[in-house]
Design a protein around this motif. Structure first.
Motif, PDB file in Angstrom:
ATOM      1  N   CYS A   2       0.846  -1.209   0.000  1.00 39.32           N
ATOM      2  CA  CYS A   2       0.000   0.000   0.000  1.00 39.32           C
ATOM      3  C   CYS A   2       0.875   1.250   0.000  1.00 39.32           C
ATOM      4  O   CYS A   2       2.034   1.201   0.408  1.00 39.32           O
ATOM      5  N   ASP A   3       0.280   2.380  -0.405  1.00 49.50           N
ATOM      6  CA  ASP A   3       1.019   3.653  -0.383  1.00 49.50           C
ATOM      7  C   ASP A   3       1.077   4.248   1.020  1.00 49.50           C
ATOM      8  O   ASP A   3       1.973   5.009   1.351  1.00 49.50           O
ATOM      9  N   ARG A   4       0.041   3.956   1.819  1.00 53.65           N
ATOM     10  CA  ARG A   4      -0.048   4.547   3.168  1.00 53.65           C
ATOM     11  C   ARG A   4      -0.417   3.482   4.173  1.00 53.65           C
ATOM     12  O   ARG A   4      -1.267   2.632   3.884  1.00 53.65           O
ATOM     13  N   VAL A  33       6.764   4.008   1.755  1.00 55.52           N
ATOM     14  CA  VAL A  33       5.356   3.987   2.182  1.00 55.52           C
ATOM     15  C   VAL A  33       5.118   5.148   3.157  1.00 55.52           C
ATOM     16  O   VAL A  33       5.929   5.385   4.060  1.00 55.52           O
ATOM     17  N   GLU A  34       4.013   5.866   2.956  1.00 62.33           N
ATOM     18  CA  GLU A  34       3.694   6.959   3.892  1.00 62.33           C
ATOM     19  C   GLU A  34       3.186   6.357   5.209  1.00 62.33           C
ATOM     20  O   GLU A  34       2.296   5.509   5.211  1.00 62.33           O
TER      21      GLU A  34
END
Ligand code: 13P
Ligand code: SF4
Length: 343
Positions: A179-181, A200-201
């Motif tokens: 996932c990105d976050r 990743v944020e």
């Protein structure tokens, strides 16, 4: 019961030890004064005898005091290793010498076993920093963002999470989600450490370890000035500028592995106080600079309480079945990802 059955081999005046505690003292003599050992030795003998009678296994975290760590523990390790090893142990009773979340994790993974903690008040500032409702609120604020939860949390919080992580595998677990976050709870410093090692944020929580937050970068710089060849190993629960000053960042077991493999002449372990004592007894050729910051929660566990726990089978750790099943899913998802640090 067993303290009557087990004849002490020593008294504080004559100090005649059993062959077992005699041999043990040779290992810990630089850590524990003889006068203290005279009080510990009979308790160690009583515990080891009763442990066999009960078919019990004693698990001790790396932060337990040397008389527990070296004297009565069958299995030692970081928080995750303890939970995993509890699954493999063929014992009727598991006594967890550590803090409550560790005993709870052992129970979650071993629902059929009797899991005891010698003092149920052994808490943790990280575990106390967040509740299940807080996690539900975070999910409402960040819909669809997965929750990665450090094992230093209650079963209730683990049950509200997607996956757990430890200090040994946090970055690996975050990246495994694709996932990105991600939301990462509850330790803001561990979250910051992961954020610096991934694209990743990371959305952090505001929890802190009351022990590791006390270390400062200046303290580490002063060690380097005094001991130019020192190798500094820091736990990722420390503030970011402390981690920047360290030569290696890792879990308590990762630190032990590093010393075993690299055999540095001199090290500083930037973590809880007993860790250096316990590791120093295993690696006498390495000199340890010992910053001493005590975890008060770990230190409520004593030999007297361990003996009492085996005698009375208290305090039994209970986790609600439905909570336990959901929490176990989060822990097992982590175990599928791996141990990190080549664990
Ligand atoms: P480890 O999992 O690295 O042993 O850490 C547990 C802990 O409580 C550190 O403060
Ligand atoms: Fe919790 Fe910190 Fe103690 Fe570990 S050292 S048990 S994180 S308070």
């Amino acid at each position: 019961m067993a303290s009557d059955a087990a004849t002490p081999f020593t008294s504080s005046t004559t100090a005649k030890y059993s062959p077992h505690t005699e041999a043990l003292y040779a290992k810990v003599k630089d850590l524990i004064p003889k006068v203290e050992w005279a009080a510990y030795a009979p308790l160690i003998d009583d515990i080891n005898l009763l442990k066999r009678e009960r078919n019990a296994v004693i698990l001790a975290h790396n932060y337990q005091t040397p008389e527990i760590f070296h004297g009565v523990a069958d299995i030692t390790g970081d928080s995750l290793a303890l939970a995993q090893r509890a699954v493999d142990a063929e014992a009727d009773v598991v006594v967890l010498c550590g803090v409550h979340f560790m005993a709870e994790t052992a129970k979650i993974l071993n629902p059929e076993r009797t899991v005891l903690i010698p003092d149920p008040e052994a808490g943790c500032s990280l575990a106390a920093s967040i509740t299940g409702q807080d996690v539900r609120d975070l999910r409402a604020k960040y819909p669809g963002v997965p929750v990665v939860t450090y094992v230093n949390t209650s079963a209730e919080v683990k049950a509200e999470s997607d996956v757990c992580c430890t200090s040994a595998n946090a970055t690996e677990v975050v990246e495994s989600l694709g996932c990105d976050r991600v939301i990462m709870i509850p330790d803001e410093f561990l979250a910051g450490y992961v954020a610096r090692n991934t694209d990743v944020e990371i959305i952090p929580w505001r929890g802190r370890c009351e022990v590791h937050e006390q270390f400062t970068a200046q303290e580490l710089q002063s060690y380097r000035q005094q001991f130019p060849s020192i190798v500094i190993l820091a736990h990722p629960e420390c503030p970011g500028d402390v981690l920047d000053e360290a030569d290696m960042v890792g879990s308590t077991s990762g630190m032990i592995r590093y010393i075993d493999e690299q055999r540095p002449e001199q090290v500083a372990l930037i973590t809880e106080c007993s860790m250096s004592d316990n590791v120093a007894a295993e690696f006498p050729q390495t000199r340890f600079v010992r910053p001493c910051t005590i975890c008060p929660h770990m230190k409520v566990i004593t030999l007297e309480k361990i003996l009492n726990s085996l005698q009375t089978l208290r305090y039994e750790v209970e986790v609600d079945t439905e909570v336990s099943e959901r929490a176990r899913r989060s822990v097992e998802r982590m175990l599928e990802v791996g141990r990190g640090e080549r664990g």
